[in-house]
Design an enzyme around this catalytic site. Structure first.
Site, PDB file in Angstrom:
ATOM      1  CG  HIS A   1      -0.287   4.370   3.723  1.00 41.60           C
ATOM      2  ND1 HIS A   1      -1.447   4.812   4.942  1.00 41.60           N
ATOM      3  CD2 HIS A   1      -0.085   3.113   3.485  1.00 41.60           C
ATOM      4  CE1 HIS A   1      -0.852   2.920   4.939  1.00 41.60           C
ATOM      5  NE2 HIS A   1      -0.321   2.145   4.292  1.00 41.60           N
TER       6      HIS A   1
ATOM      7  CB  CYS B   1      -0.698  -0.105   1.290  1.00 43.86           C
ATOM      8  SG  CYS B   1       0.204  -0.248   2.335  1.00 43.86           S
TER       9      CYS B   1
END
Length: 369
Positions: free
Chosen positions: A245, A152
């Site tokens: 993120h 990710c």
């Protein structure tokens, strides 16, 4: 596009739930099979799953019976397209069984990402790597294969890097991440460990980033990938953010570039334009020129969670340029990434001959000729 039946391995976990959310109204795919561990198998999905997403669990999905995580012994026909949301150790055992059963295993796991003949794909970055599936023994013998999407934290990063690599080349890269707690799954990080805190360690995360960037930005070389010739250094941190993120990046380019040239590279980056893929964002990379953006709360859902947002481009006194990139870790960084891979496979015809071994197909073509 013909609507195809699909299955989900690891359907009760957080990434499995994202798959269900994203597939529920998908124009090309229909959920027909859900599988999970032995403690969930045999139960109705609504009973086996603790639904944690911000949209309701569809009633017809809640009523489906969860099957065992194996290709044999399931009630009903096993779909030939399998989305896998498994822990790496379990994936290492189970995913080859489904590929050997003639299925396209579209995996979010790290188990086979760095295998020489398994494509690690972000479609806007390296869709040509999908050619590797024809080198896989499962494809040759049983007509199945494995395709993976990256970690990710690597996906948003390589989306921002690809247009720079194409135009200027990349010699070196430093990245420091601030990663959301949802990346740890459910229940994730204990609240007393993360609230008011930063945890400067995520197991294997730095190694994954450093390896996967090299493969993603590398070139197809026969039946394997020639890795990007660049040095990559990563620091990975867990922070008290739910989703999204954030990464601070410094990059050394092989060819000097101005600020205007870099911004143009991001703005003009649209490699999937015209393919009409349902999950693909109109703009995979968006630049925000506000001094304090991107931010997870404000920017993670750009492009329905599939766009990487870049900001704060400025000169770097150690390398050449530095910037911040943000991406949604469970949509673009997980389930959405795998779904986009499946759409590319569908668009290019790679889902049409599942279960037909390449060797058999070649023999039939020779006889017909």
């Amino acid at each position: 596009m013909e609507r195809r039946k699909v299955g989900i391995l690891g359907a009760t976990g957080m990434v499995g739930q994202r798959f269900i959310q994203l597939l529920s109204n998908h124009p090309w795919f229909e959920i027909a099979w859900l599988a999970a561990s032995d403690r969930s198998a045999g139960k109705a999905y609504g009973e086996a799953c603790k639904w944690k997403l911000d949209t309701p669990l569809p009633k017809h999905i809640a009523a489906m019976t969860v099957q065992p995580n194996v290709p044999e012994g399931c009630t009903g026909e096993l779909p030939k397209i399998i989305f896998a949301a498994l822990d790496a150790d379990i994936a290492r055992e189970l995913e080859p069984k489904f590929a050997a059963a003639g299925c396209a295993v579209i995996s979010n796991s790290s188990a086979f990402r760095m295998a020489a003949d398994v494509p690690l794909v972000v479609p806007e970055v390296n869709a040509d790597h999908l050619a590797l599936i024809n080198a896989q023994s499962w494809r040759k013998q049983r007509g199945g294969y494995i395709v993976t999407n990256p970690n990710c934290s690597a996906i948003g990063l390589v989306l921002a890097l690809k247009p720079l690599e194409e135009r200027f080349g990349i010699e070196g890269l430093f990245v420091s991440t601030m990663q959301a707690v949802s990346g740890a799954g459910y229940p994730g990080v204990p609240s007393l460990d993360i609230l008011g805190n930063v945890v400067p360690f995520i197991k294997n995360e730095e190694e994954k980033m450093q390896e996967e960037v090299g493969k993603l930005l590398g070139k197809v070389d026969g039946s394997s990938i020639k890795m990007l010739d660049a040095k990559v250094s990563a620091h990975c941190n867990r922070v008290a953010v739910e989703d999204g993120h954030t990464e601070c990046v410094s990059v050394k380019l092989r060819k000097k570039a101005t600020r205007e040239e870099i911004l143009a590279a991001w703005r003009e980056f649209a490699p999937l334009s015209g393919q009409h893929l349902p999950t693909a964002p109109d703009q995979p990379v968006e630049y925000d020129d506000a001094v304090d953006r991107p931010q997870p709360r404000l920017d993670r859902m750009r492009g329905r969670g599939m766009t990487a947002t870049v900001g704060r481009l400025r000169e770097c006194s150690l390398l050449d340029w530095k910037f911040v990139v943000l991406s949604h870790n469970t949509i673009r960084g997980a389930a959405g990434a795998a779904l986009l891979n499946a759409e590319v496979l569908a668009r290019t015809g790679q889902l049409n001959k599942l279960g037909v071994p390449v060797n058999t197909e070649a023999k039939l073509q020779a006889v017909m000729a």
